[in-house]
Design a protein around this motif. Structure first.
Motif, PDB file in Angstrom:
ATOM      1  N   VAL A  50       0.834  -1.198   0.000  1.00 13.57           N
ATOM      2  CA  VAL A  50       0.000   0.000   0.000  1.00 13.57           C
ATOM      3  C   VAL A  50       0.870   1.250   0.000  1.00 13.57           C
ATOM      4  O   VAL A  50       0.672   2.175  -0.798  1.00 13.57           O
ATOM      5  N   GLN A  51       1.837   1.296   0.909  1.00 16.95           N
ATOM      6  CA  GLN A  51       2.686   2.479   1.011  1.00 16.95           C
ATOM      7  C   GLN A  51       3.486   2.697  -0.270  1.00 16.95           C
ATOM      8  O   GLN A  51       3.630   3.829  -0.745  1.00 16.95           O
ATOM      9  N   ALA A  52       4.022   1.620  -0.829  1.00 20.79           N
ATOM     10  CA  ALA A  52       4.816   1.752  -2.060  1.00 20.79           C
ATOM     11  C   ALA A  52       3.955   2.246  -3.219  1.00 20.79           C
ATOM     12  O   ALA A  52       4.382   3.096  -4.010  1.00 20.79           O
ATOM     13  N   LEU A  53       2.731   1.733  -3.312  1.00 18.52           N
ATOM     14  CA  LEU A  53       1.843   2.132  -4.402  1.00 18.52           C
ATOM     15  C   LEU A  53       1.375   3.574  -4.235  1.00 18.52           C
ATOM     16  O   LEU A  53       1.238   4.313  -5.216  1.00 18.52           O
ATOM     17  N   ARG A  54       1.151   3.989  -3.003  1.00 18.02           N
ATOM     18  CA  ARG A  54       0.748   5.382  -2.778  1.00 18.02           C
ATOM     19  C   ARG A  54       1.883   6.336  -3.161  1.00 18.02           C
ATOM     20  O   ARG A  54       1.660   7.362  -3.791  1.00 18.02           O
ATOM     21  N   LEU A  55       3.112   5.973  -2.788  1.00 18.98           N
ATOM     22  CA  LEU A  55       4.250   6.809  -3.139  1.00 18.98           C
ATOM     23  C   LEU A  55       4.449   6.865  -4.647  1.00 18.98           C
ATOM     24  O   LEU A  55       4.825   7.899  -5.197  1.00 18.98           O
ATOM     25  N   ALA A  56       4.204   5.729  -5.303  1.00 18.66           N
ATOM     26  CA  ALA A  56       4.369   5.683  -6.760  1.00 18.66           C
ATOM     27  C   ALA A  56       3.291   6.474  -7.481  1.00 18.66           C
ATOM     28  O   ALA A  56       3.483   6.884  -8.618  1.00 18.66           O
ATOM     29  N   GLY A  57       2.130   6.674  -6.824  1.00 21.63           N
ATOM     30  CA  GLY A  57       1.077   7.491  -7.431  1.00 21.63           C
ATOM     31  C   GLY A  57      -0.092   6.728  -7.996  1.00 21.63           C
ATOM     32  O   GLY A  57      -0.855   7.282  -8.797  1.00 21.63           O
TER      33      GLY A  57
END
Length: 633
Positions: free
Chosen positions: A578-585
């Protein structure tokens, strides 16, 4: 702007801006007198109607040539040169014009003629081109000279500006061509990396599947071979992985040499290879495979150690032209390979249906699926799709489930392909769409996302059928998202583009499912009317383990955002993802981290509250989700 006047009788005016050498006459010539009258002692300043002139006088042709040479070197060229054709001593006007032209191809030359030994044609031949040499006959009017100087100077400046613009444009064209070539080279390298094995540089599984899919559409028999190395694990365990890699490269080279001409040899992973080639029949294919297996049974030197090579092969011969499933072709050749291994290794096995209990299973599934709707064995579950910056539920993906009498709950991955092949997909798809729209009517504003198979998408009057369904249900088209895969649109891209355009015009949402696993390309995204991309679960799973998967996910998200498309990440199961995908946009997510697929009643609760909790009470799981998103409450 600079004007050159060349005359053998210049006037005596020391304040003139001129350059000449040798004795000077006190009488002055008509041309010099004209210059003084026209331009004054220091030349003419710019006006609204004429450019500024700076005059240079030369009383001999050789001085004029030297002045032109200096001007070219200093990059302060003359716009116009007025030359008296008769100029003794030294070189005459004809020779002066000839040498000036050789030094400065762009200068405008005006020959002031009276009586001359040379005709204009003779002078033009040596001092042309014709559009840059002009003539004024004595006697002349002052206005005639001024007009000539003004017009030629302005044309000279325009020509220089145009040449500069052309040079700039040419440089920009060259730069664009270089950038285009660089982009093409980068794309070619990226495509090669995506479709080739890094260890052997042979085609990889993706390239093999594409080649196999293409071959199933062509007429004629072809052989698909799966090859596995015998005792490869022993080499890895005793000599190390570097030795194992060296053995893989050696065997790959042997396979390319031993395979029939025109065959495709691919490394599918580990010690498994695939070979695809044309064949006149099963006997010829078996013979070719036996030669391949025999070629692998050699002693090889790997890092100074003698290693005995060996391989087993499974073969299936297929008739093309029917557009068969390449995955099923590989599955059958794998079954034959497994039989070869059980038979003692180092042998070839040709597939036959006795090896495949799966075929009989598929027939039973196909028979039961035809009665599943009537028996009430089918149901839908709904998995929420949440927004990136909150846990607001914006939509649900409708997923079909089949609880069979014989096998219990059956995975859609099993019965959907069977329905697709048997043409039952239309009946099944109509039931799914109708059921999903009925449930959607109870939700306050979310959309429902329904998957459509390639065969459904190619259905006659597909657009009209979908529109009629939503009208019957009383649902706005914008609340139905149509999910399709690239496979559905690749076979007939022009028709698919037209179909998607019509659907978008009517207000339907279009999502490209499993993006990154098929024929993904910028061309496809630009060509087809889409609303969002759905990143395949396999890439999400690999984000924490493989740099390649993480890079692909980031690339898809950035590509989608650049094109104004939403990006939905499927199969999200961990907080780290979740965190990685949010950072990626990524704009939206769905997966077990938020909720497993739920019943229609549970989906209604979530839709009414707008959260995955589905009630006013916050559960432990929902509390964790809220913490992950940084939401209070």
């Amino acid at each position: 702007m600079r004007i050159l006047i060349v005359d053998d009788e210049p006037p005596m005016h020391d304040s003139y801006r001129r350059s000449f050498a040798g004795p000077r006459s006190r009488t002055g010539s008509a041309l010099d007198a004209m210059a003084v009258e026209l331009f004054g002692e220091d030349g003419v300043d710019a006006t609204d109607d004429a450019p500024a002139f700076v005059l240079t006088y030369c009383d001999q042709g050789l001085d004029a040539v030297a002045a032109i040479e200096r001007a070219v070197v200093d990059d302060e060229p003359f716009a116009v040169a007025f030359i008296d054709v008769r100029m003794p001593p030294g070189i005459d006007g004809r020779e002066t014009a000839k040498r000036i032209r050789a030094l400065d191809p762009d200068i405008n030359i005006v020959i002031v003629t009276g009586y001359s030994d040379f005709s204009p044609i003779e002078i033009s031949k040596v001092a042309g081109p014709a559009d840059k040499i002009f003539y004024i006959a004595k006697p002349f009017e002052v206005a005639e000279i001024l007009q000539t100087a003004t017009a030629l100077a302005q044309r000279w400046r325009n020509d220089r500006d145009l040449a500069t613009a052309r040079d700039l444009l040419a440089a920009q064209v060259v730069q664009l061509e270089e950038q285009g070539a660089e982009l093409a080279a980068n794309e070619s390298r990226a495509l090669h990396m995506a479709t080739h094995d890094s260890l052997t540089d042979a085609p990889n599984r993706l390239a093999f599947l594409r080649a196999l899919a293409a071959r199933t559409r062509d007429e004629g028999l072809f052989a698909t071979v799966m090859i596995d190395l015998d005792r490869f694990k022993l080499v890895n365990d005793t000599l190390g992985h570097l030795a194992g890699d060296a053995l893989i490269r050696e065997i790959c080279a042997i396979l390319n040499q031993a395979a029939p001409e025109g065959a495709i040899v691919a490394r599918l992973g580990g010690d498994e290879f695939g070979i695809l080639f044309e064949t006149p029949g099963e006997a010829a294919a078996v013979m070719a495979c036996e030669l391949i297996v025999s070629a692998c049974s050699v002693s090889l030197q790997v890092f100074g150690n003698s290693v005995q090579g060996g391989a087993s092969a499974g073969l299936v011969v297929t008739a093309g032209g029917q557009g068969g499933d390449p995955v099923d072709v590989i599955r059958r050749s794998d079954l034959a390979l497994n039989d070869a291994k059980r038979g003692g290794r180092g042998i070839v096995r040709l597939f036959d249906e006795s090896m495949d209990e799966g075929i009989r299973f598929r027939r039973r599934v196909e028979s039961g699926l035809g009665q599943a709707i009537e028996r009430g064995e089918l149901s839908l579950v709904y998995q929420p799709i949440v927004s990136r910056d909150a846990i607001e539920v914006v939509g649900f993906e409708a997923l079909v489930r089949w609880s069979t009498q014989e096998y219990g709950l059956m995975s859609p991955a099993i019965f959907i392909p069977i329905a697709e092949e048997s043409n039952l997909i239309h009946e099944l798809g109509d039931w799914v769409l109708g059921e999903a729209l009925d449930v959607l009517k109870q939700w306050p504003g979310q959309y429902v996302s329904v998957n459509f198979s390639p065969r459904q998408f190619r259905r006659h009057n597909f657009v009209g059928h979908i529109m009629k369904s939503v009208q019957r249900a009383g649902i706005a088209p914008a609340r139905l998202q149509i999910e399709i895969t690239e496979t559905a649109i690749f076979d007939d891209a022009e028709r698919a583009a037209e179909t998607l355009y019509k659907l978008r015009q009517m207000g339907f949402r279009i999502a490209l499912d499993d993006f990154g696993t098929g024929y993904s390309s910028l061309y496809n995204i630009r060509k087809f009317a889409l609303d969002c991309l759905k990143i395949d679960k396999s890439f999400i799973d690999g984000m924490g383990r493989e740099r390649e998967s993480a890079a692909i996910v980031h690339s898809i998200i950035h590509l989608g955002r650049a094109l104004g498309l939403g990006v939905i990440a499927e199969g999200v199961e961990t907080e780290a993802q979740v965190q990685a995908l949010r950072l990626a946009g990524a704009s939206h997510m769905q997966g077990y981290f938020f909720s497993r697929p739920v019943t229609a009643d549970r989906a209604l609760e979530m839709a009414l509250t707008g959260t995955v909790d589905g009630s006013d009470d916050v559960s432990n799981d929902d509390h964790k989700i809220r913490q992950t998103f940084g939401i209070r409450g």
